[in-house]
Structure formats: C-alpha cells, structure tokens
Scaffold this active site. Structure first.
Site, mmCIF file in Angstrom:
data_model
loop_
_atom_site.group_PDB
_atom_site.id
_atom_site.type_symbol
_atom_site.label_atom_id
_atom_site.label_comp_id
_atom_site.label_asym_id
_atom_site.label_seq_id
_atom_site.Cartn_x
_atom_site.Cartn_y
_atom_site.Cartn_z
ATOM 1 N N HIS A 36 0.831 -1.210 0.000
ATOM 2 C CA HIS A 36 0.000 0.000 0.000
ATOM 3 C C HIS A 36 0.866 1.261 0.000
ATOM 4 O O HIS A 36 0.554 2.244 -0.664
ATOM 5 C CB HIS A 36 -0.891 0.030 1.245
ATOM 6 C CG HIS A 36 -1.891 -1.079 1.327
ATOM 7 N ND1 HIS A 36 -1.755 -2.129 2.203
ATOM 8 C CD2 HIS A 36 -3.021 -1.312 0.629
ATOM 9 C CE1 HIS A 36 -2.766 -2.954 2.047
ATOM 10 N NE2 HIS A 36 -3.547 -2.491 1.089
ATOM 11 N N SER A 183 0.725 -9.154 0.977
ATOM 12 C CA SER A 183 -0.732 -9.182 1.069
ATOM 13 C C SER A 183 -1.127 -9.096 2.536
ATOM 14 O O SER A 183 -0.411 -9.614 3.405
ATOM 15 C CB SER A 183 -1.249 -10.493 0.476
ATOM 16 O OG SER A 183 -2.573 -10.737 0.900
#
Ligand code: PAF
Length: 281
Positions: A36, A183
């Site tokens: 992110h 993830s």
C-alpha cells in the site's frame, strides 16, 4: 493529515482544493503494508494531493469468507498514512444505505472468470464500492496494485465504459525478499505455510523463464509450474494464462501481452499472484 468519517466531510474538505490541485486517490481496506505504501508513493508522485480511503467493504466478501476476521488496524494505518505524507484519510463507517445497496455494477466477461468463478459477486462488490468512492472523492487519478490484476483490469474497463474522467494507474507488486507477494492475508500463514507459499511466485517465475526460451505451449508452461506447486503441497485453485487486458484464455503464447494468474490455498489462507508472460525467443 486530515481524517474524514463521512462522505459529506471529505467532500467539503476537498471542495476548496479542486480548482487548483490535482487529486490522486488510493482506495484500501486498511491493514496497510509496504505494498500500500508503494501505491501512496506513486500517488504522491503523480498529483498534488493524496487521498486514501480505508473501508472494509462487506459487499465484496462472500458468505463464507473472512469479513469478520479481516484485520482492522486503523490506528496503525493512520500513523503509516501520516508518515507517508497522505493529505486526507477517509474512513467511513458505512457507504451503503440501511436497506442495503440496490444498485450494483458488473463488467460482463471480466467479473466471472479467474477469482470471480470461485467468488461469485466479489468483483461486483468491488466495482460498486469503487464507483461510490470515485463519486465521493472525484479524483483525477486512482492507483491500484497489480497484484490484484483482475481487479485492475475490471476497474479500467468500468472507467472506460462509463466515461469516468479518472486516470487509472497500476503499481507493481511489492514482494518479500523470497518472492512472496505482499498481502494483508500473509499474516494468517503459519511458519510452515509461509515456506509453502513461496511456491506461488517460484512457479510463475519458472513459467516466465520457460517462455523466455521460446516455449509457447500453454500446457507445457503450466506443467512446469504445477511440478513446483505439487512439490510444495499447495492446493491450486487455478493456474491460467490469459490476455492481459481481455482476460480471455489463451491457447498458445504469442506476441500479444499475456499474464499468468494463480490462486491457491496454503493452509486455510487463499493467496493470489500474477506475472507477465513474454515469449522472447
Ligand atoms: O483492493 C482492495 O483493497 C479493495 O478491493 C478495494 C479496491 C479497496 C475495494 O474495496
């Protein structure tokens, strides 16, 4: 960094800036990691202002999926966003009416294959929430990770078909040192599962290497990967080579851009990954 909790709040915060500043948007479900942060970095490089949203979207989880146990780490996420130079953090309690959403979106052909086959309605849920978020934030640019390539392809198609004035930017998958794609779900892996999980990226890399020698036969390429996955006792849900934009199955690798997609269960955790596949010889 300013934090908004309702659509009205974020709209009024952004309104005075719209005329003079470009806005980049990074939608997330929180539990932020380096993947992110790389999306945020890209967003910062592309626009004057960066807006991040954190919303665990119930509409994209199936009845037996991990909505309740999906990690919610808002304080840590907010700290990471502030450190990364995010300007606005949008953290709504809900984005749907009390009676539930009555309008949903779907992209024909792209939503039902690959992950859509085993997660019916998942991409309709993603598209619906992304559309709502786009309507609220009205960004010039939105950044999505290539790890969720199918999601990226579907969102690009929605934006094109619905003539949304938003540039969609894909950002390269960030990997652990051993190749595992970052993830939020990696945190569910036991030490043993974590070792098994490396097989996904290894299998895809092996296919890339074989394609680079000129191998165009899809079955032969898949066989190469399957040997690695079977040896690691990974429970493969799909391993498929498809057109990079159309997501249509390929019968032979040719000069058209193709990608290999994988989804596999490692322990109780479902992981996905994908890589480009180029016939270079
Ligand atoms: O990729 C995700 O985290 C989600 O699917 C998204 C795009 C934020 C929509 O909920």
């Amino acid at each position: 960094m300013r934090v908004a909790h309702t659509p009205a709040e974020i709209r009024s915060q952004l309104k005075p800036l719209r005329a003079s500043k470009s806005i980049a948007f990074v939608p997330t479900m929180g539990c932020l990691h380096k993947g992110h942060l790389s999306l945020i970095k890209k967003a910062k490089a592309e626009a004057d202002i960066v807006v991040v949203s954190i919303y665990v979207n119930p509409l994209q989880f199936g009845p037996n999926e991990d909505l309740d146990r999906y990690p919610r780490t808002f304080d840590q996420d907010a700290r990471l966003c502030a450190e990364a130079g995010v300007d606005f953090l949008f953290h709504p309690a809900t984005l749907y009416p009390k009676s539930g959403p009555k309008v949903t979106l779907k992209v024909e052909e792209l939503c039902d294959c690959l992950c859509g086959a085993s997660r019916p309605g998942h991409f309709d849920g993603v598209l619906t929430v992304v559309n709502i978020l786009f309507n609220i934030v009205q960004p010039d640019i939105a950044v999505f990770g290539e790890k969720d390539w199918q999601q990226l392809a579907i969102i690009r198609r929605m934006v094109a078909d619905l003539q949304m004035p938003i540039e969609i930017i894909g950002s390269q998958t960030i990997r652990e040192a051993d190749g595992l794609a970052k993830s939020s779900r990696n945190r569910y892996l036991s030490d043993n599962n974590r070792r098994q999980a490396i097989a996904l990226s290894r299998a895809l890399l092996a296919m890339q290497r074989l394609a680079a020698t000129g191998e165009s036969d899809i079955e032969r390429l898949k066989q190469e990967a399957n040997t690695i996955l079977t040896t690691a006792s990974v429970d493969t849900e799909y391993l498929d080579i498809r057109g990079a934009t159309s997501l249509k199955s390929k019968r032979k690798l040719n000069k058209q851009p193709a990608r290999v997609f994988i989804a596999a269960k490692v322990g109780n955790t479902r992981l996905i990954d994908n890589m480009p596949l180029e016939l270079t010889s």
